[in-house]
Write a protein that holds these residues in place. Structure first.
Motif, mmCIF file in Angstrom:
data_model
loop_
_atom_site.group_PDB
_atom_site.id
_atom_site.type_symbol
_atom_site.label_atom_id
_atom_site.label_comp_id
_atom_site.label_asym_id
_atom_site.label_seq_id
_atom_site.Cartn_x
_atom_site.Cartn_y
_atom_site.Cartn_z
ATOM 1 N N SER A 20 -17.510 8.344 1.062
ATOM 2 C CA SER A 20 -16.948 9.697 0.692
ATOM 3 C C SER A 20 -16.660 9.752 -0.703
ATOM 4 O O SER A 20 -16.492 8.840 -1.562
ATOM 5 N N ARG A 21 -16.844 10.982 -1.353
ATOM 6 C CA ARG A 21 -16.686 11.311 -2.675
ATOM 7 C C ARG A 21 -15.026 11.596 -2.850
ATOM 8 O O ARG A 21 -14.271 11.997 -2.105
ATOM 9 N N ILE A 22 -14.616 11.500 -4.047
ATOM 10 C CA ILE A 22 -13.359 11.620 -4.399
ATOM 11 C C ILE A 22 -12.755 12.937 -3.950
ATOM 12 O O ILE A 22 -11.593 13.216 -3.419
ATOM 13 N N GLY A 23 -13.588 14.101 -4.120
ATOM 14 C CA GLY A 23 -13.329 15.376 -3.775
ATOM 15 C C GLY A 23 -12.929 15.552 -2.303
ATOM 16 O O GLY A 23 -12.050 16.295 -1.991
ATOM 17 N N GLU A 24 -13.910 14.833 -1.589
ATOM 18 C CA GLU A 24 -13.766 15.013 -0.014
ATOM 19 C C GLU A 24 -12.393 14.315 0.306
ATOM 20 O O GLU A 24 -11.797 14.863 1.279
ATOM 21 N N ILE A 25 -12.089 13.191 -0.567
ATOM 22 C CA ILE A 25 -10.949 12.370 -0.131
ATOM 23 C C ILE A 25 -9.557 13.322 -0.297
ATOM 24 O O ILE A 25 -8.783 13.473 0.446
ATOM 25 N N ALA A 26 -9.699 13.811 -1.569
ATOM 26 C CA ALA A 26 -8.613 14.799 -1.936
ATOM 27 C C ALA A 26 -8.422 15.952 -0.875
ATOM 28 O O ALA A 26 -7.333 16.232 -0.558
ATOM 29 N N ALA A 27 -9.549 16.469 -0.397
ATOM 30 C CA ALA A 27 -9.326 17.494 0.584
ATOM 31 C C ALA A 27 -8.761 17.136 1.930
ATOM 32 O O ALA A 27 -8.085 17.741 2.500
ATOM 33 N N VAL A 83 0.872 -1.367 -0.181
ATOM 34 C CA VAL A 83 0.113 0.046 0.035
ATOM 35 C C VAL A 83 0.836 0.939 0.198
ATOM 36 O O VAL A 83 1.750 1.408 0.810
ATOM 37 N N GLN A 84 0.599 2.282 -0.932
ATOM 38 C CA GLN A 84 1.517 3.426 -1.152
ATOM 39 C C GLN A 84 0.949 4.108 0.054
ATOM 40 O O GLN A 84 -0.204 4.239 0.623
ATOM 41 N N PRO A 85 2.005 5.368 0.026
ATOM 42 C CA PRO A 85 1.597 6.219 1.188
ATOM 43 C C PRO A 85 0.137 7.407 0.684
ATOM 44 O O PRO A 85 -0.643 7.319 2.098
ATOM 45 N N THR A 86 -0.241 7.519 -0.160
ATOM 46 C CA THR A 86 -1.510 8.286 -0.183
ATOM 47 C C THR A 86 -2.576 7.187 -0.116
ATOM 48 O O THR A 86 -3.479 7.493 0.180
ATOM 49 N N GLN A 87 -2.329 6.081 -0.794
ATOM 50 C CA GLN A 87 -3.325 4.894 -0.615
ATOM 51 C C GLN A 87 -3.635 4.573 0.760
ATOM 52 O O GLN A 87 -4.761 4.416 1.378
ATOM 53 N N LEU A 88 -2.794 4.570 1.650
ATOM 54 C CA LEU A 88 -2.631 4.287 3.018
ATOM 55 C C LEU A 88 -3.475 5.539 3.689
ATOM 56 O O LEU A 88 -4.237 5.380 4.621
ATOM 57 N N ALA A 89 -3.351 6.874 3.363
ATOM 58 C CA ALA A 89 -4.128 7.827 3.957
ATOM 59 C C ALA A 89 -5.512 7.644 3.623
ATOM 60 O O ALA A 89 -6.312 7.943 4.478
ATOM 61 N N VAL A 90 -5.828 7.260 2.286
ATOM 62 C CA VAL A 90 -7.085 7.042 1.636
ATOM 63 C C VAL A 90 -7.838 6.076 2.654
ATOM 64 O O VAL A 90 -8.784 6.005 3.119
ATOM 65 N N LEU A 91 -7.133 4.842 2.703
ATOM 66 C CA LEU A 91 -7.707 3.839 3.572
ATOM 67 C C LEU A 91 -7.865 4.216 4.981
ATOM 68 O O LEU A 91 -8.893 3.687 5.530
ATOM 69 N N ALA A 92 -7.061 4.926 5.510
ATOM 70 C CA ALA A 92 -7.119 5.311 6.827
ATOM 71 C C ALA A 92 -8.549 6.209 7.199
ATOM 72 O O ALA A 92 -9.223 5.918 8.027
ATOM 73 N N LEU A 93 -8.671 7.123 6.268
ATOM 74 C CA LEU A 93 -9.791 7.906 6.107
ATOM 75 C C LEU A 93 -10.981 7.211 5.974
ATOM 76 O O LEU A 93 -12.099 7.209 6.883
ATOM 77 N N LEU A 94 -11.211 6.274 5.156
ATOM 78 C CA LEU A 94 -12.465 5.511 4.856
ATOM 79 C C LEU A 94 -12.490 4.247 5.941
ATOM 80 O O LEU A 94 -13.849 3.993 6.262
ATOM 81 N N SER A 95 -11.692 3.933 6.371
ATOM 82 C CA SER A 95 -11.708 3.071 7.734
ATOM 83 C C SER A 95 -12.139 3.446 8.765
ATOM 84 O O SER A 95 -12.936 3.032 9.908
ATOM 85 N N ARG A 96 -11.804 4.780 9.047
ATOM 86 C CA ARG A 96 -12.348 5.533 10.386
ATOM 87 C C ARG A 96 -13.801 6.065 10.050
ATOM 88 O O ARG A 96 -14.364 6.500 11.142
ATOM 89 N N GLN A 97 -14.046 6.508 9.084
ATOM 90 C CA GLN A 97 -15.276 7.104 8.851
ATOM 91 C C GLN A 97 -16.435 6.279 8.975
ATOM 92 O O GLN A 97 -16.429 5.133 8.627
ATOM 93 N N GLN A 98 -17.561 6.661 9.163
ATOM 94 C CA GLN A 98 -18.848 5.707 9.493
ATOM 95 C C GLN A 98 -19.546 5.548 7.809
ATOM 96 O O GLN A 98 -19.796 4.591 7.450
ATOM 97 N N GLY A 99 -19.455 6.772 6.914
ATOM 98 C CA GLY A 99 -19.970 6.542 5.896
ATOM 99 C C GLY A 99 -19.156 6.860 4.543
ATOM 100 O O GLY A 99 -18.027 7.148 4.798
#
Length: 143
Positions: free
Chosen positions: A49-56, A31-47
């Protein structure tokens, strides 16, 4: 009580160096660093997310977030679903496999940290353990 800008800078540098060194020392499972950050966000969130929210949140460009999502999706760590408010868009969320992979990555980093903590004096380990809830509050203050 506040600390000066130099002390805050040194803390930021130290935290970044520690995080990077833990990630390098622990197996990231491809897992690459950006992928890890995305996976962390989506794993912690309940719902989802759209790509723009992830990018922000990461932060990164929307094309970088899209590339990270595509890689995670092809690995089965996240999935897409239609956005109910916009038929042209989709939202992404972590799969059970993705949440499990993120937890495994975090455990690997924790194991490396535990080994490093063994080189410190007991009072230093206690001090760091007492600081953990404060660091978490600081991290969550921006959310």
């Amino acid at each position: 009580m506040t600390i000066g800008d130099d002390a805050a800078l040194q803390l930021v540098i130290s935290l970044n160096r520690l995080t990077r060194s833990l990630r390098r020392a622990a197996s990231a499972g491809g897992v690459q660093p950006t992928q890890l950050a995305v996976l962390a966000l989506l794993s912690r969130q309940q719902g989802p997310s759209r790509i723009g929210e992830i990018a922000a949140w990461v932060p990164c460009s929307q094309p970088t977030a899209t590339a990270a999502v595509l890689g995670l999706e092809s690995a089965g760590l996240i999935r897409r679903e239609p956005d109910p408010t916009d038929g042209r868009a989709s939202r992404v969320l972590a799969t059970e496999r993705g949440r499990s992979a993120f937890a495994d990555l975090a455990r690997g980093e924790a194991e490396v940290l535990s080994k490093r903590l063994a080189s410190l004096r007991p009072d230093e380990v206690r001090l760091l353990a007492e600081a953990a809830p404060l660091l978490r509050r600081l991290a969550e203050a921006a959310d």
